[in-house]
Structure formats: structure tokens, C-alpha cells
Enzyme design. Structure first.
Site, mmCIF file in Angstrom:
data_model
loop_
_atom_site.group_PDB
_atom_site.id
_atom_site.type_symbol
_atom_site.label_atom_id
_atom_site.label_comp_id
_atom_site.label_asym_id
_atom_site.label_seq_id
_atom_site.Cartn_x
_atom_site.Cartn_y
_atom_site.Cartn_z
ATOM 1 N N ASP A 109 -2.377 -6.180 2.015
ATOM 2 C CA ASP A 109 -1.744 -5.251 2.946
ATOM 3 C C ASP A 109 -0.242 -5.179 2.682
ATOM 4 O OD1 ASP A 109 -2.020 -3.655 5.493
ATOM 5 O OD2 ASP A 109 -0.582 -5.161 6.179
ATOM 6 N N GLU A 165 -2.332 -2.497 -1.597
ATOM 7 C CA GLU A 165 -1.965 -1.331 -0.810
ATOM 8 C C GLU A 165 -0.463 -1.154 -0.994
ATOM 9 O OE1 GLU A 165 -1.735 0.336 3.769
ATOM 10 O OE2 GLU A 165 -1.031 -1.652 3.210
#
Length: 563
Positions: free
Chosen positions: A216, A276
Site C-alpha cells: 500500500d 501500489e
């Protein structure tokens, strides 16, 4: 050629180290997938109970969004303990059972790692608050003295992406930085203790059998904050393409991932990772996908594109070329837990003569029934997905997209959970936030929560979910679910060498490509039928019925190799 509807087995846990290169990965948002204990919240045992469904769908891996202990200030991305399971979702024993259930069906498991920030309830942050100014404990996060006579003013006027100030006072003249919610303090990755914390976490889950990690905010870890902080306006004006921005996509971040790669390579097969990384250019994104780093990075370009042939072709060509340079494989994605579902994006009615778009999301402009052509959106979504599944590289699917689910736009304010909604910081969705794509899945056509659990659901589902339920779609051979199942079964035949060749169609609205083994994919982005010619006789799958050899508009067809 006879079309089979049976999913093709994807092998066992001894699959080779390159399994990820052309895998289909299914994202499970645990709290909204399946509720095994009837408390309204999806859980780990719910995933176990749906293992046969996932195997029948034909996916190669499951990516599990955060399931860690959390106060849910940001849907679980405020992690209070990186090496445990939220008691509301289960136990570590349940997690181990889930790993065994999925692995026994040939399905790999990828878990979310959230390294940019923790929860403010994390033991390290609580220690930082207790230790006080100038302590080693505070150095694990980003603390600064406030401005003003007594530190009563924030160190800078920076704004959080969820709205409001990005600096929070702690009562002793110091403030901590949180780019996201107040409850999500950013780590200081210049501190070796932070490195050690995450190396331990990566080994903890790898030792339990996890096959890989989704990282993330991978572009946000490394920061370089000068003594005199710039203003928000100065920060916004800084170049984000050269690797030297104070907050984002700094070249130094790759030193962290080289360290992680050494851990991944301790295992056989090596653990995989996907970044990401919302960065400025394809070249910047490629730095996250190198063999000595994370190995793969999300390509969100098609997610941001219109349903348009020229855009799709350019994006595919650019990303395949970039993958060849890095030695990675591309990742194709149209929906996830952070964006409006693509069935809804593709059905938005024109506003002021053009579709309205801000940033990476489409504006909903009210409830779906009022402004969105649901049927057109569904046609285009299925056509785009079948196009993606025919491409070389890996494809990431988001739970419920196989059902053709649309965004839920009419959630009552008291039922919403996304901090972006409460802080008024989401103009991309008319301020509605991300809850509309996180509504619990419908499994049956009736019941208190359409089979999600024995009781209600933590976000109420609309009545129209009944027609999209797994139960209803399994009974319909032409349903979105059954098209996905047939496509994923056939995809294992189609995916061999990671190459394609474009075939001229003579029509600007039609894209056609062939894979090295002879399979062809044809997508009609327009509205007029396209003649498939003599190849129509080898048609094995299409998103709309093909009559007289003509592929309808807004449809995709797969054509088998010639005998």
C-alpha cells in the site's frame, strides 16, 4: 471447438517461481466478502467457506485487503498490529485454515502490507506519545515542533488527502504528520527500528505460507523534510517526476525494497510483491517492478481510460513495452476498493456534452438510476474485462465485478464509513466517498443480507442486489458470472508467451490482436456491428450473442486458433 465451463486447476503450492507473471488475482475486501458468524462483518472463516466458489471461478490467487486489528478509521488501513488478525474477523488459527483451504485448491494468497503509516493505536505510536519530545520512540514517526510561542500552530499548512490539517498536536508543543486520516501517523523510514519492524512482519506472514504482498502507498515511504517546511502551495508546485519530491516517489524508496527483496528471496519459491504506486510516469512506475525490488507494480492506466479503442491500444502498447524493459509483467486492473466500479463508470451519461472526470475517478452525479445507463455500463464492463483477460500479463479482479455489480450511490449518511465522506474530501465522487464499491456481496437472491451472513450487513445493500446475486447468476448461462468462469477456464490455454500482435481491422472502433499460439481477441468499442469474417466459425466466447458472424457493438469475442 467445444466450450467447457469447468475451471482449469491452477496447480498446487509447488508451482514455479514465475506463477505471478500471468496470474488472475482476485481481491477480497474481507469485511464485505462473506460473514460466517452472522455479526454483519465479513471474516476470515467467510473466505474459507467460499473457497470452492473462488476455485470454481478459476482464479490463480487471492489478494486479501487488511484483516489486521484496526479501529477502522480507514477501512482497516489503520493497522494496530501487523502480525495478528482482528478479533472481529477471526484468529491466526482461522487464517492458517484459510491458507490451507486456498492452497489445497491451487490458489495462492497475497496479503496487504501498509508500511507508510500505522494506526495511532499501534504499540509503537503509543510508546512515542508516552516517551515525549526528542525520544528514540518518537523518532520512529514524523514529529515536529509546532510554530508559535508555545508550539500551538502546526509546523506547516499541509492538508491531509482525507481533508483537514495533515499535522496533529499531541499536547506538548509537538505535532505528528499524517497524510491520510488523523488516526494514521506516518512512519519515519529513516529510522532502523521501522525497517526491522517490517522485515519481521514480512517473515511472519511468509512463514505462515503467504505467497506474496501487495504494498500500500509504495511510493510514499521515503521522505525528506527540511528544517523549514514548504507551504502546501509550494509543495503542490514541486516536480514529482524526478525522484526528489519531499513526500512522493523518491529514488531512496527503492533502497527499502531492495532490502525487502532479500527477504522474499529467502523462500522457495520467492515471495512476490506488487506495488501500489500512483506516480507521474510509466518510467517512474517501472522502478518499482525491477527484479531486485518489488518485481511488479500496478498499472492503473486502463482504469483511468475511457471505453475507447485508441486509448486502450496506446495504453496496452506502452505498458507491454515498459514491461519488456523491466523484465516484469504488466498488471491489468479496472476496479478495486478505492475506485468507482467500472460497470458504473462506463455507464455514466454525458454531462455538458462530455463525460465528467476529475483525477482518477468518474463523478457519479447522483444515484445510479438517475444519471447512469446501467445496461450500457454492464455491456462495456464485460467487454473491457474480456479484453483484459486476453492480454499478456496478470489481471487483478475486484470482488463482485464478476457479478457485474454497479456502484451503490444511495447509502444513507449514517451508514457510511469512509473518512473521505465525513471530511468532505472526495470531489471525485460528489463527496460520496468509497463506500459504494465496498458494500457486502450478494450471494443469494433473498435473506436479510442476500446471503452475506445470517443477519444484516455492516453497509446495507440495496434491493436491486437480488438480481446480481451469485445464486441468480449461476442459473443464467449468459450471466456475467458465467462469462467470467468460461473466460478464466479458457485463459489458461490462451496465456503462453507474453506477447501479442495487433491485427488491422479497418475500423477505428475495433481492436483485434492475436497471441503467439493463435488465439485472437476482438473488441468492438463502437456501436455498429463488426464482421468477424471466416474466423466467426472459430468463435468460442463472446460477451454478446454473435449473429451472422457480426460482433455487436460494445462487445468482445475470443476466437480459437485454426486447426
Amino acid at each position: 471447438m467445444t466450450l467447457t465451463t469447468d475451471a482449469v486447476p491452477v496447480g498446487d503450492s509447488a508451482i514455479d517461481a514465475d506463477w505471478w507473471r500471468q496470474a488472475v488475482v482476485y481481491q477480497v475486501y474481507p469485511r464485505s466478502f462473506s460473514d460466517a458468524n452472522g455479526d454483519g462483518l465479513g471474516d476470515i472463516r467467510g473466505v474459507v467457506q467460499k473457497a470452492d466458489y473462488l476455485a470454481g471461478l478459476g482464479v490463480d490467487a487471492v489478494w486479501l485487503s487488511p484483516f489486521y486489528p484496526s479501529e477502522l478509521a480507514d477501512g482497516g488501513y489503520d493497522v494496530a498490529d501487523y502480525r495478528d488478525v482482528d478479533p472481529r474477523l477471526g484468529t491466526l488459527a482461522d487464517f492458517d485454515e484459510m491458507i490451507a483451504a486456498l492452497h489445497s485448491r491451487g490458489i495462492k494468497v497475497i496479503v496487504d502490507i501498509v508500511p507508510n503509516h500505522s494506526s495511532n493505536r499501534h504499540v509503537l505510536f503509543q510508546a512515542a506519545l508516552a516517551a515525549g519530545k526528542g525520544s528514540p520512540e518518537r523518532d520512529r514517526y514524523i514529529f515536529r515542533d509546532g510554530l508559535g510561542e508555545h508550539g500551538e500552530l502546526p509546523p506547516a499548512d499541509w492538508q491531509s488527502c482525507f481533508g483537514g490539517p495533515a499535522w496533529e498536536p499531541v499536547g506538548d508543543g509537538q505535532w505528528y504528520f499524517h497524510f491520510f486520516a488523523t488516526e494514521q501517523p506516518d512512519f519515519n523510514w529513516d529510522n532502523p527500528d521501522v525497517h526491522a519492524e517490517f522485515l519481521q512482519t514480512l517473515r511472519f506472514w511468509s512463514d505462515r505460507g503467504v505467497d506474496g504482498f501487495r504494498i500500500d502507498v509504495a511510493h510514499g515511504l521515503s521522505k525528506d523534510l527540511p528544517a523549514a517546511l514548504p507551504s502546501q502551495a509550494e509543495l503542490d508546485a514541486m516536480d514529482a517526476t524526478g525522484g526528489r519530491h519531499p513526500l512522493w516517489d523518491r529514488d531512496a524508496v527503492h533502497e527499502i525494497y531492495r532490502e525487502w527483496r532479500q527477504v522474499f528471496d529467502e523462500y522457495d519459491p520467492p515471495r512476490i510483491a506488487v506495488a501500489e504506486a500512483w506516480v507521474a510516469t510509466a518510467e517512474r512506475r517501472a522502478k518499482y517492478a525491477t527484479p531486485d525490488g518489488l518485481g511488479q507494480a500496478f498499472n492503473f492506466d486502463l482504469l483511468e481510460a475511457d471505453f475507447d479503442a485508441a486509448q486502450f491500444q496506446r495504453i496496452v502498447a506502452d505498458n507491454l513495452a515498459q514491461s519488456e524493459v523491466t523484465g516484469s509483467s504488466s498488471t491489468w486492473v479496472l476496479s478495486n476498493h478505492d475506485v468507482v466500479r467500472h460497470a458504473t463508470r462506463y455507464g455514466l451519461a454525458p454531462l455538458n456534452g462530455s463525460r465528467v472526470k476529475q483525477g482518477s475517478h468518474w463523478i457519479l452525479a447522483g444515484a445510479p438510476a438517475a444519471q447512469i445507463d446501467l445496461e450500457q455500463g454492464s455491456r462495456r464492463a464485460l467487454a473491457a474485462t474480456l479484453f483484459l483477460l486476453g492480454l499478456p500479463g496478470s489481471t487483478y479482479l475486484y470482488q463482485g465485478e464478476e457479478l457485474g455489480l454497479h456502484e451503490v450511490g444511495d447509502i444513507a449518511p449514517e451508514d457510511r464509513q469512509d473518512p473521505a465522506f465525513f471530511r468532505g474530501a472526495d470531489p471525485d465522487r460528489d463527496g460520496l466517498g468509497r463506500d459504494g464499491c465496498r458494500v457486502p456481496l450478494p450471494w443469494t437472491s433473498s435473506g436479510a443480507s442476500f446471503g452475506f451472513g445470517a443477519g444484516g450487513a455492516h453497509i446495507p445493500q440495496p434491493g436491486w442486489f437480488a438480481q446480481y446475486a451469485v445464486e441468480a447468476e449461476e442459473a443464467d448461462p449468459s450471466s456475467s458470472l458465467n462469462v467470467y468462469r468460461r473466460a478464466l477456464a479458457l485463459r489458461h490455454e490462451l496465456q503462453t508467451v507474453e506477447e501479442l500482435e495487433w491485427i488491422r481491422t479497418g475500423c477505428a472502433d475495433v481492436l483485434r490482436f492475436a497471441r503467439p499460439n493463435g488465439w485472437q481477441v476482438v473488441t468492438n468499442f463502437g456501436t455498429e456491428p463488426f464482421d468477424l469474417g471466416e474466423d466467426a466459425g472459430r468463435l468460442v466466447l463472446s460477451t454478446q450473442p454473435v449473429s451472422g458472424g457480426a460482433l455487436p457493438g460494445e462487445a468482445t469475442a475470443w476466437i480459437a486458433p485454426a486447426a
